[in-house]
Design a protein around this motif. Sequence first.
Motif, short mmCIF file in Angstrom:
data_model
loop_
_atom_site.label_atom_id
_atom_site.label_comp_id
_atom_site.label_asym_id
_atom_site.label_seq_id
_atom_site.Cartn_x
_atom_site.Cartn_y
_atom_site.Cartn_z
N ILE A 66 -75.41 -17.54 10.05
CA ILE A 66 -74.50 -16.42 9.72
C ILE A 66 -74.66 -15.29 10.72
O ILE A 66 -73.67 -14.73 11.22
N GLU A 67 -75.91 -14.96 11.06
CA GLU A 67 -76.12 -13.85 11.99
C GLU A 67 -75.62 -14.17 13.39
O GLU A 67 -74.99 -13.31 14.05
N HIS A 68 -75.87 -15.36 13.88
CA HIS A 68 -75.64 -15.66 15.28
C HIS A 68 -74.35 -16.42 15.59
O HIS A 68 -74.01 -16.59 16.76
N ARG A 69 -73.63 -16.87 14.55
CA ARG A 69 -72.41 -17.62 14.79
C ARG A 69 -71.17 -17.04 14.11
O ARG A 69 -70.06 -17.49 14.36
N LEU A 70 -71.37 -16.04 13.26
CA LEU A 70 -70.23 -15.48 12.52
C LEU A 70 -70.15 -13.97 12.75
O LEU A 70 -71.17 -13.33 13.06
N PRO A 71 -68.96 -13.38 12.60
CA PRO A 71 -68.85 -11.93 12.74
C PRO A 71 -69.72 -11.21 11.71
O PRO A 71 -69.96 -11.71 10.61
N LYS A 72 -70.17 -10.03 12.06
CA LYS A 72 -71.01 -9.26 11.14
C LYS A 72 -70.26 -9.00 9.84
O LYS A 72 -69.07 -8.70 9.84
N GLY A 73 -70.99 -9.11 8.74
CA GLY A 73 -70.39 -8.89 7.44
C GLY A 73 -71.44 -8.74 6.37
O GLY A 73 -72.55 -8.26 6.63
N VAL A 74 -71.11 -9.16 5.18
CA VAL A 74 -72.00 -9.06 4.01
C VAL A 74 -72.35 -10.47 3.55
O VAL A 74 -71.49 -11.34 3.48
N VAL A 75 -73.63 -10.68 3.24
CA VAL A 75 -74.10 -11.98 2.77
C VAL A 75 -74.39 -11.90 1.27
O VAL A 75 -75.19 -11.07 0.83
N VAL A 76 -73.73 -12.74 0.52
CA VAL A 76 -73.95 -12.84 -0.93
C VAL A 76 -74.56 -14.20 -1.20
O VAL A 76 -73.98 -15.23 -0.88
#
Length: 281
Positions: A66-76
């Motif tokens: 999530i951190e290194h392959r996706l745009p910054k956002g919120v993780v639920v």
Amino acid sequence: MPPIPPLFVLQVPPLAATSASAARQQGSFICTQAAPQVYLLSFSSPPDNRLTPAFNQTFLLALDIIEHRLPKGVVVTTSSITKFYSNGLDYENAIRDPNFFPNSLFPLWRRLIAYPMPTIALMNGHAFAGGLMTAMMHDYRVMNPHKGFLCLNELDFGAALQPAMASVFRVKLSMTTFRNMVLESKRYPALEALKEGIIDGVGSVDETLAFIGEMKLTQKAQGKSYGKIKEELYREVIKDLDSGAETPTVLATRDLDRNRRDVEARKRVDEYQAVIQRAKL
């Protein structure tokens, strides 16, 4: 319309000696996009999402992707098992493995508490012991108001609290609430947990998305210093997690000191009894 495919799926690695049927029971982590730049990470490791090395390893990898392959956002994070968010450690195996805490569990918690995006634990069911600790490593917690309890029940099965387990509660909760949790094994339903500040809201995915919107968490996730600020905010917890390899030595020193004090106490009692016995003669 066809269903939207997940962003990625990770299988929890099976133990080396398991059968094919057992391997299918190891579970998975499925990441979907619940809203733009809101990543819903749903895990399932039957029967109750125990924090095993394989589970922790897969959780870490999901956070890395999530951190290194996706745009910054919120993780639920949430559970696909309706009854449990997580039932904690596989305790007997955990205490037999000297590498479990410093090399598996604590690195996962370290990653969560300093994660450079907002994190929310959406607790759909029970979160006991290590399961609740994992939820506490998130920035926010939302809980199902109709089902499930939060509990630190180490007292019930004779486990001690390691420094890295206790410090997050000292930082995030009042000492009265923490005392009741650990010395009474008190079980908190959602509304009481909300009152005590253990959780930040009640509901399911819809309410969590509303919470994210109200708090403008997606926007805050874009800040370059988000993770650095969390490292300072939670530095006591991070220090204890980073010192996890030293915990056995710390606990052994405490045991020696406890035994010394016990010997001294018994000696005082023996001396007192001797005085009483002489007084009766």
